[in-house]
Write an enzyme that holds these catalytic residues in place. Structure first.
Site, PDB file in Angstrom:
ATOM      1  N   TRP A 141       0.874  -1.292  -0.021  1.00 52.02           N
ATOM      2  CA  TRP A 141      -0.052   0.097   0.084  1.00 52.02           C
ATOM      3  C   TRP A 141       0.868   1.509   0.032  1.00 52.02           C
ATOM      4  O   TRP A 141       0.530   2.204  -0.647  1.00 52.02           O
ATOM      5  CB  TRP A 141      -0.866  -0.138   1.308  1.00 52.02           C
ATOM      6  N   HIS A 142       1.873   1.121   0.685  1.00 53.85           N
ATOM      7  CA  HIS A 142       2.768   2.334   0.817  1.00 53.85           C
ATOM      8  C   HIS A 142       3.485   2.698  -0.549  1.00 53.85           C
ATOM      9  O   HIS A 142       3.878   3.869  -0.540  1.00 53.85           O
ATOM     10  CB  HIS A 142       3.869   2.124   1.941  1.00 53.85           C
ATOM     11  N   GLY A 143       3.946   1.688  -1.285  1.00 58.02           N
ATOM     12  CA  GLY A 143       4.466   2.317  -2.641  1.00 58.02           C
ATOM     13  C   GLY A 143       4.792   0.939  -3.635  1.00 58.02           C
ATOM     14  O   GLY A 143       4.884   0.027  -3.165  1.00 58.02           O
ATOM     15  N   PHE A 155       1.950   8.518  -1.186  1.00 56.79           N
ATOM     16  CA  PHE A 155       1.245   7.254  -1.102  1.00 56.79           C
ATOM     17  C   PHE A 155      -0.287   7.381  -1.313  1.00 56.79           C
ATOM     18  O   PHE A 155      -1.122   6.484  -1.276  1.00 56.79           O
ATOM     19  CB  PHE A 155       1.417   6.649   0.334  1.00 56.79           C
TER      20      PHE A 155
END
Length: 477
Positions: free
Chosen positions: A325-327, A477
């Site tokens: 999810w963060h990247g 993000f």
């Protein structure tokens, strides 16, 4: 529009005056003003991506309406999956398209087969991960009949685009935030004072702590091979405080700003660096995302109801998805995997719910056991942040290699004398205020002159020691 910009310093008072002094008696106009202000706030960055927010709003509002009138289970599932696929489809395209193409190409190259592939020059819309998850919470909760679908489009549009938390959270649940747009709101002076106090502390964390740490973290990480191991330790520590000051500072400003308009957002950080184990850390770090994954992914997968094998599987899924999810970078996936490995011994020994109380509760200082637990957890967290900060997996491993085997005679970095003192002051204030929603929330217990000394002191520090302006980390993000 950045919270720490002159634009926002003008924008916020204008919206505040219109909200309370022009439209105070009309709830619909107040909500409409929030929608307009939120679209201006977001469009200040790039107006073209307003169509994404509007489209997501229209899709999920329509899905909610259809779910309200549909009783057939199969048809309800279809509507839910339309919402999930549309929202995650946009998120996947803008955020992960190039990542999958490049990974696919590299996989074939690893096995000796070269293939041609084309990536796209895609601009990642600011905050897309945040508002996507926020709208999904609405359709999922309506589908589960936990929330009555709204027929008020303006209120729903305001919920989706609410400017204080639009681009970097907290990720609000529809069950909490949406009903607040239905109720008439009246100005409360004491709530506004707490809001301003939280904004001030958030600005200090961002402008003084995060931005100053960012300058030196960037220098060290970008040229790590030329620095000695002690300097590399400093680089990891600076990033550790940068990301906390940056992200929790944004959350404080967002929550404080919401208070000014009569809204209550959920706490997003609860002093995570004072945690005694990794499980406690994740109950205190980015709470809105952790609880979102718990409720909408971990529990549907079976949660902790099955045997230990299911618990371990679900835990690894949550951490890997959180990393992803963060990247769109393998560094984030390894960061998630590393945290899952940290968590595993606690899970296997059923110790992941041990530290649920406040550390050193009712005491000025922790005991030796708590201190060692906090230091151990902090060191593990700092090590994991190296992968989060690194540009690539090879960069992270090379940084760690130089950290443990680097040349002790290599260059060191000169750090301004005031930075360690600012960090010590920050840690002390956070420690003393760890029982509150934010560090300086409960200042009413101290004499008035001391409160105002602290306010003016923080404002003075903002002007004297503001770091070079940095964009909020979680915007990407």
């Amino acid at each position: 529009m950045l919270f720490n910009s002159l634009d926002f310093a003008v924008f916020l008072p204008v919206v505040f005056i219109l909200y309370w002094f022009v439209f105070q008696k009309n709830l619909k106009l107040q909500n409409f003003l929030i929608v307009v202000a939120s679209y201006v706030f977001y469009g200040w960055w790039d107006w073209r991506f307003l169509t994404l927010i509007l489209f997501s709003t229209l899709v999920d509002f329509t899905i909610g309406y259809l779910l309200k009138t549909e009783e057939r289970t199969a048809r309800r599932k279809v509507y839910l999956w339309i919402s999930i696929l549309v929202n995650l489809g946009f998120l996947g395209f803008f955020k992960y398209y190039n990542f999958f193409v490049e990974s696919f190409t590299e996989a074939f190259s690893f096995f000796g087969k070269e293939i041609q592939s084309n990536t796209l020059d895609i601009i990642l819309p600011v905050g897309i991960s945040f508002y996507t998850f926020q709208t999904l919470s609405y359709t999922i909760d309506v589908y589960k009949r936990k929330l009555e679908p709204t027929q008020n489009f303006i209120a729903f549009a305001a919920f989706v685009s609410f400017f204080p938390q639009l681009v970097a959270g907290p990720i609000e649940r529809a069950t909490n935030l949406l009903p607040q747009f239905y109720k008439k709101r009246s100005f409360d002076y004491s709530t506004a004072v707490v809001g301003l106090r939280q904004i001030l502390w958030g600005l200090f964390k961002k402008v003084v702590i995060a931005d100053n740490c960012a300058t030196y973290a960037n220098i060290i990480f970008n040229d790590h091979s030329n620095y000695d191991p002690s300097t590399l330790v400093l680089g990891a520590l600076f990033f550790t405080f940068q990301i906390y000051g940056d992200f929790s500072g944004y959350s404080d400003i967002a929550i404080g700003t919401s208070r000014l308009f009569g809204f209550n957002l959920m706490q997003n950080f609860a002093f995570p660096y004072f945690s005694r184990d990794i499980a406690e850390f994740w109950r205190r770090w980015h709470i809105s995302l952790s609880t979102w994954f718990r409720d909408y992914l971990y529990i549907p997968l079976g949660g902790s109801k099955g045997g230990m094998q299911m618990k371990v599987r679900n835990t690894f899924v949550i951490f890997l998805v959180s990393g992803f999810w963060h990247g769109a970078n393998w560094t984030f996936i390894i960061w998630g995997l590393l945290n899952a490995l940290y968590f595993l011994p606690l899970l296997l020994r059923n110790k992941n719910r041990v530290n649920t109380n406040l550390v050193a509760e009712g005491k000025w200082i922790p005991n030796l056991r708590e201190l060692l637990q906090m230091l151990t957890t902090f060191v593990l967290t700092v090590f994991a942040w190296i992968f989060f900060r690194a540009d690539s997996v090879s960069h992270a491993f090379d940084y760690i290699l130089h950290l443990f085997q680097g040349n002790t005679n290599a260059a060191s970095l000169s750090i301004p004398i005031e930075l360690p003192y600012l960090l010590l002051f920050f840690i002390l204030v956070e420690w003393l205020g760890r029982s509150s929603q934010f560090a300086i929330e409960n200042l009413t217990i101290v004499p008035k002159y001391m409160r105002w000394c602290l306010y003016f002191g923080l404002i003075l520090l903002l002007f004297l020691f503001a770091g070079q302006e940095q964009e909020f980390i979680y915007f990407q993000f």
